[in-house]
Design an enzyme around this catalytic site. Structure first.
Site, short mmCIF file in Angstrom:
data_model
loop_
_atom_site.label_atom_id
_atom_site.label_comp_id
_atom_site.label_asym_id
_atom_site.label_seq_id
_atom_site.Cartn_x
_atom_site.Cartn_y
_atom_site.Cartn_z
N GLU A 118 -39.25 23.63 36.49
CA GLU A 118 -38.54 23.30 37.73
C GLU A 118 -39.31 22.24 38.53
OE1 GLU A 118 -36.84 25.76 41.66
OE2 GLU A 118 -38.34 26.67 40.34
N LYS A 130 -29.37 24.05 40.96
CA LYS A 130 -29.75 25.44 41.20
C LYS A 130 -28.74 26.11 42.13
CE LYS A 130 -33.96 28.03 42.41
NZ LYS A 130 -35.39 27.86 42.77
N CYS A 132 -34.90 28.78 37.73
CA CYS A 132 -35.73 29.82 38.33
C CYS A 132 -34.91 30.99 38.87
CB CYS A 132 -36.63 29.21 39.42
SG CYS A 132 -38.13 30.21 39.70
#
Length: 556
Positions: free
Chosen positions: A41, A116, A152
Site C-alpha cells: 500500500e 481503497k 489493507c
C-alpha cells in the site's frame, strides 16, 4: 501465472528513490519470468504520508513519478503499485480530493486504477482526513485470470470473523460474488506484538469462507513512531498458509498459480521470530535503524546510568547501528552509587561501545549557588532532583549537537504512564526507543538478551531500579512495585477499564486511584516527549489523543 511479491521499505516522500526501488524489483521479477508484480500500500510515496497529502505539488509529483515508472517497467510484466490518485469527482460530489489507490501498470502505461473502499480512523489511522472511499470493488483480467484487488483495511471487515461489522460493506464478499479467481491485497499494516498471527488468522478464515486464494503484501520498515513488520504471505482457497516472506526485512518472493487447480502452489515459508522477546527486539532494532537513517543520522548517543532501561536501549542501538556508531555518556552525581558506574562500564565493554564520563557535581553546585537566594529556607525536594536530570539532559544535547548524533531517550512505558520522568531532562532526545515497553517487559527482554552470553551485566538485572537523585532512593519509594503497576496500567490503558473494574479485579483501591490520577496528570509530559516506537496495540504516540486540560469527574 507466476506472481512476484515485493515486500518494500519505502521512505516517505522519496518518490524517486521509492520508484527506483520498485523498478529494481520489477526488473528482477521480469528476469525470473514473473507475469505480475505486487507491491504494498502506497509503496510509491511511503505510508503514512499524512499531511504531505495536502500539498498539491506532492500529488502532482507523485502522479508524474507513476507515469515515469509505467514507461520504465519491463514489457510483458504487470506491475501493481500502491499510490495516491486525484479524485476528479470531488468537487461535483462534495468528497475528498484523493483516493488511496492500487494502479496496474503495463506496456508503458496505466492500465487500471483501483481505490481503497474502507478507510480506517481508529488508533494511528486517519485516512478519512485525506481520502474518499472507493465506490465499487475492482478486478482485472490477466493471464486468463480474473484478479480482485483490495487495499489493507478492505480485508478487515469479515463479520463472521469479528462477530460484528466495522463498515457497511465487505469488499471481499463483493469480489467473491463477482467471481474472481484470486484476491491481491496491498497493505501497510503497522506492527504490534503478535499482530501477524491475527492477520494470518483473519485472512485464512476469509479465504476459507469465500473459497478464494488471497495474497497479502505488507510494507516493512520504520516510519516515525510506526514499525512495519512485513511478513507478507499467501493462503490458498482452503485457508492454508502457502508462503511467508521474512519479518522485518525486505524481500522478493514468487508464487505460481496453477490454472487447472485454480489455486496457488506452496512456496517458501519463512519462520516468525521464535519468541515474544525476539519479536520485540527485532521490531525495535528496525525502528531505531530506520528512524536514524531516514532522518539523516548515522550515529547515536545516550546516557548510561547503570540502570536496566539505558542498558536495553544501548543494546538495541548497537544491534541497529553497530557498536562503532553508539556513544555512551556516564554522568555521575554525588548520589550515584559506585555500582552505577561499574555496571555502566561493564555494559559498555560487553557491547563494545565507546564511553565518556562527565561528572555533574560542578554544575549542581553552580545551580545551588544561583538559586540559593530564591530557594533559601526551603527543604531539598523535587526541584533539586529534577535539576540533576536537566543537567544531564543538557550535557547529552550538547554532545548530540556538537557531533551530529541523535540522542536516544531511555524511559519506559511505565514511567511515561505515571510521569516518573523529567521534562527537559531524561526526556530529552530525538527518539524514545522503549517508550512503549512496560518495565516488566524491559526485564524480560534483557533476560532474553542474556540467554546465551552476558550482554546485560547481572547486577543491572538484580538491583532495585532507582533514579539516584537523592541518597538511598529507589523507584518503589514513589511507585507501586512494577509487577503491580504494569498490571494496572494494562487494564487502564489497553482495556479501558474503570477504576472500579480494576479494584474489583483485586487491586488495592488506594493504589488504583493514585495510579489513575498519575496517568491523567502526566499527559502534558507525554505531549512533549520524543516520538516513541510503537510495539503494542495502545501506545503513547500518534494514536493516543487525550486532552491535557481536563477534569475526570466521572472517575471520582
Amino acid at each position: 501465472m507466476k506472481l512476484a511479491l515485493a515486500q518494500l521499505n519505502p521512505t516517505i516522500g522519496d518518490l524517486a528513490g521509492n520508484a527506483q526501488k520498485i523498478l529494481a524489483q520489477a526488473q528482477r521479477a521480469h528476469q525470473a519470468g514473473a507475469d505480475l508484480l505486487l507491491t504494498p500500500e502506497l509503496a510509491l510515496c511511503g505510508y503514512p504520508p499524512r499531511d504531505l497529502l495536502l500539498d498539491p505539488a506532492f500529488i502532482q509529483a507523485l502522479e508524474q513519478q507513476l507515469q515515469d515508472l509505467a514507461q520504465a517497467c519491463p514489457a510483458g510484466l504487470g506491475l501493481i503499485v500502491g499510490t495516491v490518485t486525484a479524485n476528479p469527482e470531488a468537487q461535483t460530489q462534495g468528497g475528498k480530493g484523493l483516493w488511496n489507490s492500487a494502479v496496474l501498470l503495463g506496456e508503458g502505461q496505466v492500465q487500471h486504477r483501483f481505490h481503497k473502499r474502507l478507510l480506517p480512523t481508529y488508533d494511528v489511522f486517519d485516512e478519512d482526513r485525506y481520502f474518499a472511499p472507493g465506490g465499487t470493488q475492482g478486478y482485472f483480467l490477466w493471464a486468463g485470470l480474473k484478479i480482485g484487488v483490495t487495499i489493507c483495511e478492505d480485508l478487515w471487515n469479515d463479520e463472521a470473523f469479528w462477530g460484528q461489522r466495522r463498515y457497511a460493506h465487505n469488499p471481499l464478499a463483493d469480489l467473491a460474488q463477482a467471481g474472481v479467481d484470486l484476491v491481491l491485497n496491498l497493505s501497510a499494516s503497522p506492527y504490534s506484538l503478535a499482530k501477524q498471527r491475527l492477520r494470518e488468522a483473519l485472512v485464512q478464515h476469509s479465504a476459507q469462507r469465500f473459497q478464494l486464494p488471497i495474497v497479502y503484501a505488507n510494507q516493512v520498515g520504520g516510519n516515525d513512531d510506526l514499525i512495519f513488520d512485513g511478513a507478507s504471505f499467501a493462503v490458498n482457497r482452503q485457508g492454508h498458509l502457502l508462503c511467508r516472506a521474512k519479518a522485518f526485512a525486505e524481500e522478493l518472493i514468487y508464487l505460481d498459480f496453477e490454472t487447472t487447480q485454480g489455486d496457488f502452489l506452496a512456496g517458501p515459508c519463512q519462520s516468525l521470530p521464535e519468541s515474544e522477546p525476539a519479536e520485540l527486539f527485532a521490531a525495535l532494532v528496525l525502528g531505531v535503524k530506520d528512524y536514524l537513517h531516514k532522518c539523516g543520522f548515522s550515529r547515536a548517543v545516550l546516557g548510561l546510568s547503570g540502570g536496566i532501561d539505558s542498558a536495553l536501549v544501548a543494546a538495541i542501538a548497537v544491534a541497529a547501528l553497530g557498536a562503532e556508531n553508539v556513544l555512551g555518556i556516564l554522568m555521575p552525581s554525588p548520589y550515584s552509587s559506585d555500582h552505577s558506574l561499574s555496571d555502566a562500564l561493564a555494559l559498555a565493554q560487553n557491547l563494545g561501545i565507546t564511553t565518556h564520563t562527565v561528572p555533574i557535581e560542578p554544575a549542581m553546585a553552580t545551580y545551588d549557588q544561583m538559586l540559593a537566594p530564591l530557594f533559601q529556607g526551603t527543604p531539598f525536594g523535587l526541584a533539586e532532583e529534577n535539576i540533576q536530570a536537566r543537567i544531564r539532559g543538557n550535557v547529552l544535547m550538547a554532545i548530540a549537537n556538537k557531533f551530529g548524533h541523535l540522542l536516544l531517550t531511555t524511559g519506559n512505558k511505565s514511567e511515561m504512564a505515571v510521569g516518573y520522568c523529567t521534562l527537559y531532562g531524561d526526556m530529552n532526545g530525538g527518539l524514545a526507543v522503549i517508550a512503549d515497553l512496560p518495565k516488566t517487559q524491559v526485564f524480560k527482554l534483557c533476560h532474553w538478551l542474556n540467554r546465551e552470553d552476558e550482554v546485560i551485566p547481572a547486577h543491572i538485572l538484580s538491583k532495585p531500579p532507582s533514579a539516584e537523585l537523592k541518597p538511598g532512593q529507589v523507584d518503589q519509594d514513589s511507585l507501586p512495585p512494577y509487577e503491580i503497576l504494569d498490571r494496572i496500567l494494562e487494564r487502564f490503558i489497553h482495556h479501558h477499564q474503570s477504576r472500579q473494574e480494576i479494584i474489583q479485579a483485586g487491586f488495592e483501591p488506594e493504589t488504583v486511584h493514585r495510579v489513575a490520577h498519575l496517568i491523567r496528570r502526566a499527559e502534558f509530559k507525554r505531549r512533549q516527549a520524543a516520538p516513541g516506537l510503537k510495539v503494542t496495540d495502545r501506545a503513547f504516540g500518534s494514536g493516543w489523543r487525550m486532552p491535557i486540560a481536563m477534569k475526570p469527574s466521572w472517575e471520582a
